[in-house]
Scaffold this motif. Sequence first.
Motif, short mmCIF file in Angstrom:
data_model
loop_
_atom_site.label_atom_id
_atom_site.label_comp_id
_atom_site.label_asym_id
_atom_site.label_seq_id
_atom_site.Cartn_x
_atom_site.Cartn_y
_atom_site.Cartn_z
N ILE A 147 53.87 23.04 37.44
CA ILE A 147 54.43 22.92 38.80
C ILE A 147 54.58 21.45 39.15
CG2 ILE A 147 54.03 23.39 41.24
CD1 ILE A 147 52.49 25.88 40.40
N ASP A 148 55.70 21.11 39.75
CA ASP A 148 56.00 19.72 40.11
C ASP A 148 55.00 19.21 41.15
OD1 ASP A 148 57.07 17.34 40.63
OD2 ASP A 148 59.10 18.06 41.10
N GLY A 149 54.29 18.12 40.82
CA GLY A 149 53.29 17.58 41.72
C GLY A 149 53.86 17.13 43.06
N GLU A 150 55.12 16.76 43.06
CA GLU A 150 55.72 16.28 44.31
C GLU A 150 55.74 17.34 45.39
OE1 GLU A 150 59.50 14.41 43.87
OE2 GLU A 150 58.77 13.09 42.27
N LEU A 151 55.80 18.60 44.95
CA LEU A 151 55.79 19.68 45.93
C LEU A 151 54.52 19.61 46.78
CD1 LEU A 151 57.06 22.73 43.86
CD2 LEU A 151 58.24 21.57 45.73
N TYR A 152 53.38 19.40 46.08
CA TYR A 152 52.11 19.32 46.80
C TYR A 152 52.06 18.10 47.69
CZ TYR A 152 50.49 22.97 43.65
OH TYR A 152 50.35 24.15 42.97
N GLU A 153 52.57 16.97 47.17
CA GLU A 153 52.57 15.74 47.96
C GLU A 153 53.35 15.96 49.26
OE1 GLU A 153 50.82 13.10 47.38
OE2 GLU A 153 50.04 14.06 45.55
N ALA A 154 54.53 16.52 49.09
CA ALA A 154 55.38 16.76 50.26
C ALA A 154 54.67 17.67 51.26
CB ALA A 154 56.70 17.36 49.84
N ALA A 155 53.99 18.70 50.72
CA ALA A 155 53.30 19.64 51.60
C ALA A 155 52.19 18.94 52.36
CB ALA A 155 52.74 20.79 50.77
N LYS A 156 51.48 18.03 51.64
CA LYS A 156 50.40 17.31 52.30
C LYS A 156 50.94 16.47 53.45
CE LYS A 156 47.31 16.90 48.41
NZ LYS A 156 47.10 16.04 47.25
N VAL A 157 52.06 15.78 53.17
CA VAL A 157 52.67 14.96 54.22
C VAL A 157 53.00 15.82 55.44
CG1 VAL A 157 54.68 13.57 54.82
CG2 VAL A 157 53.56 13.27 52.60
N ASP A 158 53.45 17.02 55.17
CA ASP A 158 53.79 17.91 56.27
C ASP A 158 52.55 18.53 56.91
OD1 ASP A 158 56.35 17.35 55.91
OD2 ASP A 158 56.89 19.18 54.81
#
Lengths: 296, 488
Positions: free
Chosen positions: B371-382
């Motif tokens: 799974i693309d790590g950026e997805l989690y990063e983006a979710a954290k930002v949100d």
Amino acid sequence: MKVKISKSMIVFQCIAYVLLALGAVVCVAPFLIILSGSLTDDAIIIKEGYSILPRGFTLAAYETIFKVPGEILQAYKMTIFYTVVGTVLGLLMITLTAYVISRKEFKYRNQVSFLIYFTTLFGGGMIPWYLMYANVLNLKGSTFPIWFPGLMSPFLIILMRTFISESVPDAITESAKLDGAGHVTIFFRIILPVLGPGLATVGLFLALGYWNDWYRSSMFSVSQDTWELQFYLYNLLNASSSMKQMAQSANIAMTDIPTQSMKLAMAVVVTGPVLLFYPFVQRYFVSGITVGAVKG
Amino acid sequence: MEERLERKIWGRKTGVVMTAAVSAIAFILSLPFVSWVKVVNISSLFPKIGISREAAADLYQGYSIFNLLDFVQKGGQGKIGLYAMILLMLLIAAWYFNLAYLWKAVRNKKRKDGDLGLYAAGRLAMLSVLLLAGASVGFVAFSNSRFGMKGFSASPVIYLLSVLCIMAYAVIKRMEKKERELYHEHGLLKEIRKNWVLFLMLVPTFVYFMINSYLPMVGIYYAFTNFNFRDGLWASPFVGMKNFEFLLKGDLFRLTRNTVLYNVAFILLGNVLQIIFAILVSQVSKKWFQKTSQTLMFMPYFVSFVLLKVLVYNLFEYDYGLVNNIVTSLGGDKIDFYNTPAYWPFLIVLFNLWKGIGYGMVVYLASIMGIDGELYEAAKVDGANVFHQIRYITLPLLKPTFIILLLYSLGGIMKGQFELFYQMVGNNGVLYNVTDIIDTYVYRITMTQPLSIGLGTAAGLYQSVFGFVIVVVTNWLIKRKNPQYALF
């Protein structure tokens, strides 16, 4: 960048640590019970039962086993023979097959793959399979039906094909072909040298299968000379008669045999090699399953 | 004629129509009401091979391939049964190939390699009929030599069909040749000449799968016999569906129920547990803890089922078992596990989970790592917390893996975990009602009741066929709805 640790993260981490620790303990504790039982004085087991930690530490069980090591050494010898022959031969056959069905220029690769895959969908069942070796080929009692059936499996062939196509890009074999290399050259000089991880993974799957097999011995062995190690252990667990036999040949009175702890000691001796190697080879299995899982 | 066939529009169409007609004729002539084998010299044959007057009343003068086995059964002629069974299998193959050719000819779908697929299907259809015809003639000769006199004769239908098929084959071949030149394709012989090294590399594999998988398939014949070692592989009496009837009256329902229910429990609980632990491992912050816990949980996968037997015995034995130890030390009464069926479904499921959790975890971890790590990063930002991330990112993205694994295990739902059951329960008859699965039943017959081999084969065949149908149907349904999940 400083990461702020949120409350939910702390809660989650706590849960994760606790559950994982619990899972790990549940998975390992049974091994400890066996090990400690094998080191416990038999009289204590009979009086108080098994426990997680050894009480009345003694090596008596192991001593009894190795007083007359003939049978177990024979089973060891046969198992090593089956494992080595099966793994080497199986690895060669699997790799060759995987090489062939990964060639784009091989017109019938799909048909061949299907014929291999079909065997997982439909089969004649256990009895026709048994009759094939025992009655048609008339090989009951020989070692052939014990190592031969474990040589290949569709799963391992497909796994190997994935390894080949991942470690050697088509462009390389294409250019080798333009330089005049035949299939034998390409296979031995280009594919095999870079296929290390694939060979290790598939080889270990094969070896583990052979080491842990008991059931082919149970069907095809006529005398104890051809028993696999696991089947030897199985018989020891089942039959007190084999215990008696041991006692007679070791000149010990039946009552002096540490029956309970000896069973466990035998289990340790049989499983030992697998668990000793396990920490070092575990990653190959992980990589194999990962590769297999990604490609379906 | 030849020129016409080469003409793209009219000629080829005629060729296909003609050969499809041959296919249809072959199909019709092989239906049960056309007799391929005639019984001759009845008056001297029947006494010689021991068919009584009463039995003879049930027999006919001519037989199609389809009901030849009827003759074998009612006449008690086990010695020609296996061959008759092989003929029946060839007949089914011929039906399949001919219907496939007819279907392709009617649909007339264009592919990127033109009509080559159609022609290949046509040749296969013709070859299958030819093979069937040849085998039938062989069967007549074989039976006559077994009878020691001329008892069967091959009907002219066989020869007529053979001639038709050879002609049709030639026509298809002719059309195919042109088509091949058009698409720069070549046939089997040329491929063997070109890539003989590759074919040579496949020889050991071919031998392996023949011995281990394909030749034993012929042995499903024994499901229809009352197999005994005195009459052997060739002459055991043929009894038709008797074995299946016996199973149906007796154990079949119980065995199927046990096999399927255990598998359902294994699949559902196993996958859920594996997903949970894979997510936990992937989220834990300390690397060493991640590694260690995964390694330890993977360990049970590596030990043999015989060791599992030792374990189970250790834990649940009446006198010395650890569980009873704990129970008595807490002041309870000893539990007699090995004589109480009610505990075993739980224990078996438990130990299956125990042994399989490490493997499944690795599978799910592999797809979590993908799974693309950026997805989690983006979710954290949100502002999503870890539970949200799991709920809205990890779980949805694990769905494809879950579905594929589910389908894969659904295909094997009739296959029992033989080693698990056999080592945990063994030959403990008290527990059979809740622990006997098809595989243990068959194994027991093989090892201890050689006289029931026919029955065991029947159970195995039922398992194979039913399992096969489930796989094919599931796959077909999936392919229609969601092709990327299809198994094949």
